[in-house]
Design an enzyme around this catalytic site. Structure first.
Site, short mmCIF file in Angstrom:
data_model
loop_
_atom_site.label_atom_id
_atom_site.label_comp_id
_atom_site.label_asym_id
_atom_site.label_seq_id
_atom_site.Cartn_x
_atom_site.Cartn_y
_atom_site.Cartn_z
N ARG A 108 0.80 -1.23 0.00
CA ARG A 108 0.00 0.00 0.00
C ARG A 108 0.83 1.27 0.00
NH1 ARG A 108 -3.65 -3.02 3.60
NH2 ARG A 108 -5.42 -3.69 2.33
N LYS A 130 3.12 10.88 -12.71
CA LYS A 130 2.31 9.87 -13.41
C LYS A 130 3.09 8.57 -13.49
CE LYS A 130 -0.76 12.60 -16.35
NZ LYS A 130 -1.20 12.88 -17.75
N GLU A 172 9.80 15.91 -26.84
CA GLU A 172 9.14 16.49 -25.67
C GLU A 172 9.64 17.92 -25.41
OE1 GLU A 172 6.64 15.32 -24.21
OE2 GLU A 172 6.61 13.17 -24.63
N LYS A 214 7.60 21.83 -17.07
CA LYS A 214 6.67 20.76 -16.72
C LYS A 214 6.30 20.81 -15.25
CE LYS A 214 5.45 15.95 -17.07
NZ LYS A 214 5.71 14.62 -17.67
N GLU A 224 -4.60 16.88 -13.25
CA GLU A 224 -5.01 17.03 -14.65
C GLU A 224 -6.50 17.37 -14.80
OE1 GLU A 224 -4.29 14.68 -18.86
OE2 GLU A 224 -3.10 14.12 -17.13
N ARG A 228 -2.74 21.04 -16.86
CA ARG A 228 -1.86 19.91 -17.12
C ARG A 228 -2.22 19.19 -18.42
NH1 ARG A 228 0.61 15.35 -12.94
NH2 ARG A 228 1.94 14.39 -14.52
N ASN A 232 -0.39 17.12 -22.96
CA ASN A 232 -0.77 16.04 -23.87
C ASN A 232 -0.70 16.45 -25.33
OD1 ASN A 232 -1.43 14.03 -21.86
ND2 ASN A 232 -3.27 15.22 -21.40
N HIS A 235 0.02 13.95 -28.05
CA HIS A 235 0.01 12.63 -27.44
C HIS A 235 -1.27 11.82 -27.72
CE1 HIS A 235 3.51 14.14 -25.46
NE2 HIS A 235 3.68 13.04 -24.76
N HIS A 239 -0.43 8.15 -28.80
CA HIS A 239 -0.76 6.94 -28.03
C HIS A 239 -1.55 5.93 -28.87
CE1 HIS A 239 -0.30 9.06 -23.86
NE2 HIS A 239 0.85 8.81 -24.45
N HIS A 249 8.49 6.65 -28.62
CA HIS A 249 7.56 7.65 -28.10
C HIS A 249 7.78 9.00 -28.78
CE1 HIS A 249 4.78 9.48 -25.30
NE2 HIS A 249 5.68 10.39 -24.96
#
Length: 342
Positions: A108, A130, A172, A214, A224, A228, A232, A235, A239, A249
């Protein structure tokens, strides 16, 4: 070495810029720490890793799956890792994503940090909290938002990086310039990968500039709900095609940015001149600007993207270089726009 500190919702994160890997001993207790890395990093940096407990996994996006996470957890159990164990992901985006995810769910939650070893992970993937895994062809469909305690940037680790991986990270950096920093975009226009690599002070400033862009965005909108989403840019389509076509990527994001720029020109008054600047700078950094793919199939994958809301997609569009916004585009309209792109 330069320290930057960012306070997020649950944790302060410290960035150690232009540090040395050996400084890790000042941040964690060696006896209570497990490094997670891939076979490439393990092979390249044997001396640096000597004396550390390690879990080594196969390299590549293909292994960014729940089955790999299960394997890491079984190895942690075998080692006897407990709730005081500290995990450190040493590698690129695949490693940092999975290390953060494992740390978030093992017992946990245990503490973790990152030592990024690729340009892409230094300027983007290791930053922002993330973490997660792919589910088949669907990118990052399962995961958490959980911040590391620290990120240690040892630029010397990039000396073993293949040229293709340098190019991968440039996508990026260009993205950050497009959405938030026209000055950074211009700086990238005025240079190329070789000139940045060969100038240590320029390289360090470019890294720091991307880290702060960032981090500032994430600090303002960690989970997000607004700003934020701008990160993307490029992206959504990326993706949808990255795993289907075994693209890196950076390659997928480059193609995605060109398509997003074309859509921006069509429905968001983005100028043809700025679109041409984006295409030129992508080519300047050896990134693809055209790619033949099955648009119908890509759209089928795209509709499962996390940015979809009901029958519309929250799509990042450019207003100008350095300024972006999120627009809700009905899926039917988005499909038509996608089919119209080259």
């Amino acid at each position: 070495m330069k320290e930057l500190k960012y306070q997020f919702s649950k944790r302060e994160v410290t960035y150690y810029l232009d540090a040395e890997f050996s400084y890790l001993e000042n941040l964690v207790e060696r006896n209570n720490t497990v490094l997670i890395l891939d076979e490439n990093v393990a092979g390249y940096h044997k001396e640096k890793l000597e004396g550390w407990k390690t879990i080594v996994i196969p390299p590549g996006e293909a292994y960014k799956q729940q089955s790999t996470v299960d394997s890491i957890i079984h190895q942690l159990i075998k080692i006897g890792a407990d709730r005081k164990t500290f995990l450190v992901g040493v590698g690129g985006g695949v490693i940092t994503d999975m290390t953060g995810y494992v740390a978030s769910v093992y017992m946990r939650g245990v503490q973790f940090g990152f030592v990024p070893t690729t340009l892409l992970s230094m300027v983007d993937a290791s930053i922002g909290g993330k973490n997660g895994v792919d589910i088949g062809i669907y990118k990052n469909l399962v995961g958490t938002i959980n911040q590391p305690k620290f990120i240690l940037f040892d630029y010397s680790l990039l000396q073993t990086l293949p040229e293709a991986e340098w190019v991968n990270g440039c996508a990026e950096m260009i993205k950050h310039g497009c959405i938030k920093d026209a000055g950074l975009f211009q700086l990238l226009e005025e240079n190329n990968l070789s000139s940045i690599q060969s100038n240590a002070s320029l390289f360090a400033s470019v890294i720091e500039r991307n880290v702060t862009i960032k981090s500032d965005v994430v600090k303002n909108d960690e989970f997000e709900n607004g700003e934020r989403r701008l990160l993307n840019f490029g992206h959504t389509l990326a993706h949808a095609i990255e795993n289907n076509y075994q693209l890196s990527h950076g390659q997928a994001v480059s193609i995605g940015m060109v398509v997003a720029a074309a859509i921006s020109e069509t429905i968001n008054r983005f100028s043809a001149g700025d679109k041409a600047r984006l295409i030129k700078v992508l080519q300047q950094y050896q990134l693809p600007v055209q790619f033949s793919y099955n648009k119908e199939k890509a759209f089928e994958t795209l509709v499962m993207d996390k940015k979809r809301s009901g029958n519309a997609m929250n799509y990042v569009l450019l207003k100008s270089i350095g300024e972006a916004e999120v627009k809700s585009i009905p899926l039917e309209q988005l499909k038509e726009l996608l089919l119209q792109t080259n």
